[in-house]
Design an enzyme around this catalytic site. Structure first.
Site, PDB file in Angstrom:
ATOM      1  N   TYR A  20      -0.325  -2.048 -12.187  1.00  0.00           N
ATOM      2  CA  TYR A  20      -1.682  -2.051 -12.442  1.00  0.00           C
ATOM      3  C   TYR A  20      -2.049  -1.420 -13.838  1.00  0.00           C
ATOM      4  O   TYR A  20      -3.085  -0.815 -13.878  1.00  0.00           O
ATOM      5  CB  TYR A  20      -2.468  -1.190 -11.167  1.00  0.00           C
TER       6      TYR A  20
ATOM      7  N   GLU B  50       4.438  -6.501   1.766  1.00  0.00           N
ATOM      8  CA  GLU B  50       3.933  -7.014   0.370  1.00  0.00           C
ATOM      9  C   GLU B  50       3.961  -5.527  -0.739  1.00  0.00           C
ATOM     10  O   GLU B  50       2.621  -5.363  -1.011  1.00  0.00           O
ATOM     11  CB  GLU B  50       2.440  -7.721   0.613  1.00  0.00           C
ATOM     12  N   PRO B  51       4.895  -5.253  -1.002  1.00  0.00           N
ATOM     13  CA  PRO B  51       4.745  -3.780  -1.799  1.00  0.00           C
ATOM     14  C   PRO B  51       4.378  -4.304  -3.198  1.00  0.00           C
ATOM     15  O   PRO B  51       5.198  -5.105  -3.824  1.00  0.00           O
ATOM     16  CB  PRO B  51       6.203  -3.078  -1.694  1.00  0.00           C
TER      17      PRO B  51
ATOM     18  N   GLY C 234       0.678  -1.184   0.113  1.00  0.00           N
ATOM     19  CA  GLY C 234       0.214  -0.038  -0.051  1.00  0.00           C
ATOM     20  C   GLY C 234       0.775   1.237   0.150  1.00  0.00           C
ATOM     21  O   GLY C 234       0.305   2.432   0.155  1.00  0.00           O
TER      22      GLY C 234
ATOM     23  N   ARG D 267      -6.960   2.462 -14.996  1.00  0.00           N
ATOM     24  CA  ARG D 267      -6.989   3.310 -13.814  1.00  0.00           C
ATOM     25  C   ARG D 267      -7.636   4.695 -14.071  1.00  0.00           C
ATOM     26  O   ARG D 267      -8.479   4.816 -13.031  1.00  0.00           O
ATOM     27  CB  ARG D 267      -5.341   3.483 -13.206  1.00  0.00           C
TER      28      ARG D 267
ATOM     29  N   CYS E  92     -15.400   2.547 -27.380  1.00  0.00           N
ATOM     30  CA  CYS E  92     -16.676   3.271 -27.445  1.00  0.00           C
ATOM     31  C   CYS E  92     -17.304   3.408 -26.159  1.00  0.00           C
ATOM     32  O   CYS E  92     -18.380   2.893 -25.664  1.00  0.00           O
ATOM     33  CB  CYS E  92     -17.581   2.334 -28.272  1.00  0.00           C
ATOM     34  N   GLU E  93     -16.636   4.328 -25.312  1.00  0.00           N
ATOM     35  CA  GLU E  93     -17.282   4.628 -24.020  1.00  0.00           C
ATOM     36  C   GLU E  93     -16.676   6.343 -23.558  1.00  0.00           C
ATOM     37  O   GLU E  93     -15.697   6.507 -23.867  1.00  0.00           O
ATOM     38  CB  GLU E  93     -16.484   3.835 -22.775  1.00  0.00           C
TER      39      GLU E  93
ATOM     40  N   ARG F  11       3.098  -1.330  -6.129  1.00  0.00           N
ATOM     41  CA  ARG F  11       2.857  -0.177  -6.871  1.00  0.00           C
ATOM     42  C   ARG F  11       4.368   0.447  -6.374  1.00  0.00           C
ATOM     43  O   ARG F  11       5.166   1.099  -7.329  1.00  0.00           O
ATOM     44  CB  ARG F  11       2.080   0.748  -6.427  1.00  0.00           C
TER      45      ARG F  11
HETATM   46  N1  LLP Z   1      -0.931  -7.172  -0.373  1.00  0.00           N
HETATM   47  C1  LLP Z   1      -2.398  -7.234  -0.528  1.00  0.00           C
HETATM   48  C2  LLP Z   1      -3.253  -8.316   0.325  1.00  0.00           C
HETATM   49  C3  LLP Z   1      -3.015  -6.574  -1.345  1.00  0.00           C
HETATM   50  O1  LLP Z   1      -4.295  -6.867  -1.700  1.00  0.00           O
HETATM   51  C4  LLP Z   1      -2.461  -5.549  -2.505  1.00  0.00           C
HETATM   52  C5  LLP Z   1      -3.107  -4.805  -3.364  1.00  0.00           C
HETATM   53  C6  LLP Z   1      -0.822  -5.527  -2.190  1.00  0.00           C
HETATM   54  C7  LLP Z   1      -0.409  -6.369  -1.178  1.00  0.00           C
HETATM   55  C8  LLP Z   1      -0.086  -4.520  -2.861  1.00  0.00           C
HETATM   56  O2  LLP Z   1      -0.689  -3.164  -2.779  1.00  0.00           O
HETATM   57  P1  LLP Z   1       0.042  -2.063  -3.431  1.00  0.00           P
HETATM   58  O3  LLP Z   1       1.735  -2.027  -2.490  1.00  0.00           O
HETATM   59  O4  LLP Z   1       0.447  -2.117  -4.908  1.00  0.00           O
HETATM   60  O5  LLP Z   1      -0.578  -0.788  -2.926  1.00  0.00           O
HETATM   61  N2  LLP Z   1      -5.676  -1.527  -9.042  1.00  0.00           N
HETATM   62  C9  LLP Z   1      -5.358  -0.656  -7.954  1.00  0.00           C
HETATM   63  C10 LLP Z   1      -4.466  -1.432  -6.907  1.00  0.00           C
HETATM   64  C11 LLP Z   1      -5.303  -2.374  -6.119  1.00  0.00           C
HETATM   65  C12 LLP Z   1      -4.422  -3.099  -4.874  1.00  0.00           C
HETATM   66  C13 LLP Z   1      -5.091  -4.337  -4.543  1.00  0.00           C
HETATM   67  N3  LLP Z   1      -4.402  -4.908  -3.501  1.00  0.00           N
HETATM   68  C14 LLP Z   1      -4.921   0.505  -8.517  1.00  0.00           C
HETATM   69  O6  LLP Z   1      -4.514   0.581  -9.904  1.00  0.00           O
HETATM   70  O7  LLP Z   1      -4.440   1.567  -7.869  1.00  0.00           O
END
Ligand code: LLP
Length: 437
Positions: free
Chosen positions: A391, A291-292, A256, A330, A362-363, A294
Site C-alpha cells: 500500500y 488472500e494475504p 488481513g 498511509r 501543500c497540505e 501486506r
Molecule cells: N482480500 C480482500 C477482499 C481485501 O479487501 C484485502 C484488502 C485483502 C484481501 C488484503 O488485505 P491485507 O492482507 O493486505 O491486509 N490501504 C490500506 C489497506 C486496505 C486493505 C483493503 N483490502 C493500508 O494501507 O493499510
C-alpha cells in the site's frame, strides 16, 4: 505516527529479521545492495523491494497451513509491481484482484486464470464479462443483486461463471476503522441470514457454479481470535449447506494478517493462526483459500528519500524530505506509523531531537512521521522509510504534479529498475486542451 519510545534506528537494529532494511558497517542495505548505491543510480524517492524477504514470508505462510490444502491468492492491490507478481507466481501464488486492471497485471506476470479470484464490492458488467470470458477461478459476489448480474452476464457470454459468496460474519477485527470490513454496517459482504438461500440459488442455477464461501473481515489484524471467530461462522454455514447437498470447493478466509510497523506493535503470530485454522478445518472436506497482501510485501519494501532541508519554527523542528503523501499516503490517511531511519548508520551515542518528517506537498497532512526522535540529518542525506512494500506505490498519486517514484528490485547482490521514475513530460503528454476552449 509519533515516536513511542526509543529512536527507530535503535530498536530496528534489535529486530533484524523483521525488516528488509539492515545496517552493515556504517551503511544501510537491502540484501547485498547498499541503498546509497541505488539512490546514486536511480535518484529519490524510490521504492526498493527485497526478493528474499518476500520469499521467506511466502514460505512461512505456506508452512503455517501445511496441514490442510490451502491456496494462497496474493492481494494484488497491496503491491501490483510486475516483478513482485512474477516472483510470487514462481513461488506458486495465485492472485486476489479487484479490477480488470489487476486481472491483466496478474496475467501479464504469468498467473493463470484458474488461480485468480475477483473480489470487490462494485464490479461493472464489463468487468464481469472479462472475468467470465477469462474463466477465473472465482468471482467473489458481494450481494444478491450482483449474483443476478453475474447470472445475466454468464447467459450473455454463453459461459459458466464460478462464484464464491463473500459473507459478512459481523466480527470486529479491532483495527483502524478504515481497515475494518466485517462489521455489521460495512458495505462489504452478504449477511449471514441471506447467505444460505443465496448459496442454494447459485448451486441450482445453470450458468453459475458455486465454488465456495468466503469473507475478509479487515486489514492489519494482529490477533488470531477475529480470524477464528469468523472462520467458525463460515464453517457453520458450510456444514449446513453440505448437509443440504450443496457442496463447496473452498472456503476463502480473506487476508488481513497484521505486521508490526512500530516498536510497540506485535505482528500476527502466523504459526498460531495457521495451527488454529488447520485444526478448525479438520472435518471440512474443502480447500482453504487465503488472500494475504501486506503480510507478504509490507516489510519487504523500503522507500528511499533525500533530505531537502532542515527547518525550525519557534516550537518545533522539521525535516523536509523529497517523498510526500502522494508517494506514501498511509500516514496521512490512517495516521499510520512507518519507521524512518538514516541510511548512514548513526553513531551509538548520537544525540536525537524530536522532528516532524514532512514532504513538500501543500497540505499540513503531508507528513511521513510526527515528533520522531531522530539524530541530526543533514540536508542532502538519505533516509529509509520502512515497511513500505504494501500500500505504498499502489496508492501513490500525481498530486501536486509529482511524478510517481521509481521502483527497484533487489535479489542478492543485484538490483534492477523495474519501473523508471515517471517524468513530468509523460504526465503532460496524455492531456489535451480542446481547440475550441
Ligand atoms: N482480500 C480482500 C477482499 C481485501 O479487501 C484485502 C484488502 C485483502 C484481501 C488484503 O488485505 P491485507 O492482507 O493486505 O491486509 N490501504 C490500506 C489497506 C486496505 C486493505 C483493503 N483490502 C493500508 O494501507 O493499510
Amino acid at each position: 505516527m509519533t515516536s513511542q519510545g526509543r529512536p527507530d534506528h535503535v530498536w530496528v537494529q534489535e529486530v533484524p529479521e523483521r525488516f528488509a532494511f539492515r545496517y552493515e558497517g556504517g551503511k544501510a542495505f537491502v540484501e547485498g545492495v547498499a541503498l546509497e548505491d541505488i539512490a546514486a543510480a536511480v535518484g529519490t524517492p524510490t521504492y526498493v523491494y527485497s526478493a528474499a524477504h518476500i520469499a521467506d514470508r511466502y514460505r512461512a505462510l505456506e508452512a503455517s497451513v501445511a496441514g490442510h490444502p490451502t491456496k494462497i491468492c496474493y492481494a494484488v492491490k497491496s503491491n501490483g509491481s510486475l516483478a513482485v507478481l512474477r516472483h510470487l507466481q514462481r513461488l506458486g501464488s495465485g492472485a486476489d484482484i479487484v479490477s480488470v486492471g489487476e486481472m491483466k497485471r496478474a496475467m501479464a506476470a504469468g498467473i493463470t486464470p484458474d488461480k485468480i479470484v475477483f473480489s470487490g464490492v462494485g464490479k461493472t458488467d464489463d468487468e464481469l464479462d472479462a472475468a467470465i470470458e477469462a474463466g477465473l477461478r472465482s468471482i467473489n459476489a458481494e450481494s444478491s443483486e450482483e449474483v443476478t448480474r453475474i447470472e445475466a452476464r454468464a447467459k450473455a457470454t454463453g459461459k459458466t461463471a464460478n462464484v464464491t459468496l463473500r459473507v459478512n460474519p459481523e466480527i470486529d477485527p479491532k483495527t483502524h476503522p478504515y481497515l475494518a470490513t466485517g462489521l455489521r454496517d460495512a458495505k462489504f459482504g452478504i449477511s449471514m441470514d441471506e447467505a444460505t438461500t443465496l448459496a442454494r440459488h447459485v448451486h441450482a442455477t445453470q450458468g453459475l457454479r458455486l465454488e465456495g464461501i468466503g469473507c475478509h473481515i479487515g486489514s492489519q489484524i494482529a490477533d488470531v481470535t477475529p480470524f477464528t471467530e469468523s472462520f467458525d461462522r463460515l464453517r457453520t454455514l458450510a456444514k449446513g449447506l453440505q448437509e443440504d447437498g450443496v457442496s463447496l470447493g473452498h472456503i476463502d478466509l480473506g487476508g488481513g494478517f497484521g505486521i508490526a510497523y512500530s516498536e510497540s506493535e506485535a505482528e500476527l503470530d502466523i504459526a498460531a493462526w495457521g495451527k488454529a485454522v488447520v485444526a478448525a478445518s479438520a472435518e471440512l472436506d474443502v480447500e482453504l483459500m487465503i488472500e494475504p497482501g501486506r503480510y507478504l510485501t509490507g516489510q519487504a519494501g523500503v522507500l528511499i528519500t533525500r533530505v531537502v532541508g532542515n527547518k525550525h519554527s519557534p516550537t518545533k523542528g522539521f525535516l523536509i524530505i523529497d517523498a510526500a503523501m502522494n508517494d506514501l499516503l498511509r500516514p496521512a490517511l490512517y495516521q499510520a506509523y512507518h519507521a524512518i531511519l538514516p541510511v548512514n548508520r548513526p553513531a551509538e551515542d548520537a544525540e536525537v531531537s524530536s522532528v516532524d518528517v514532512v514532504g513538500p506537498v501543500c497540505e499540513s497532512g503531508d507528513f511521513l512521521g510526527l515528533e520522531r526522535a531522530m539524530p541530526a540529518c543533514e540536508t542532502g542525506s538519505l533516509l529509509g522509510v520502512l515497511s513500505a512494500g504494501a500500500y505504498g506505490m499502489s496508492m501513490a498519486s500525481n498530486y501536486n504534479t509529482r511524478p510517481l517514484p521509481a521502483e527497484v528490485w533487489v535479489d542478492g547482490d543485484r538490483f534492477a529498475v523495474t519501473r523508471p521514475r515517471q517524468t513530468v513530460e509523460e504526465l503532460l503528454a496524455v492531456e489535451q486542451v480542446p481547440e475550441w476552449a
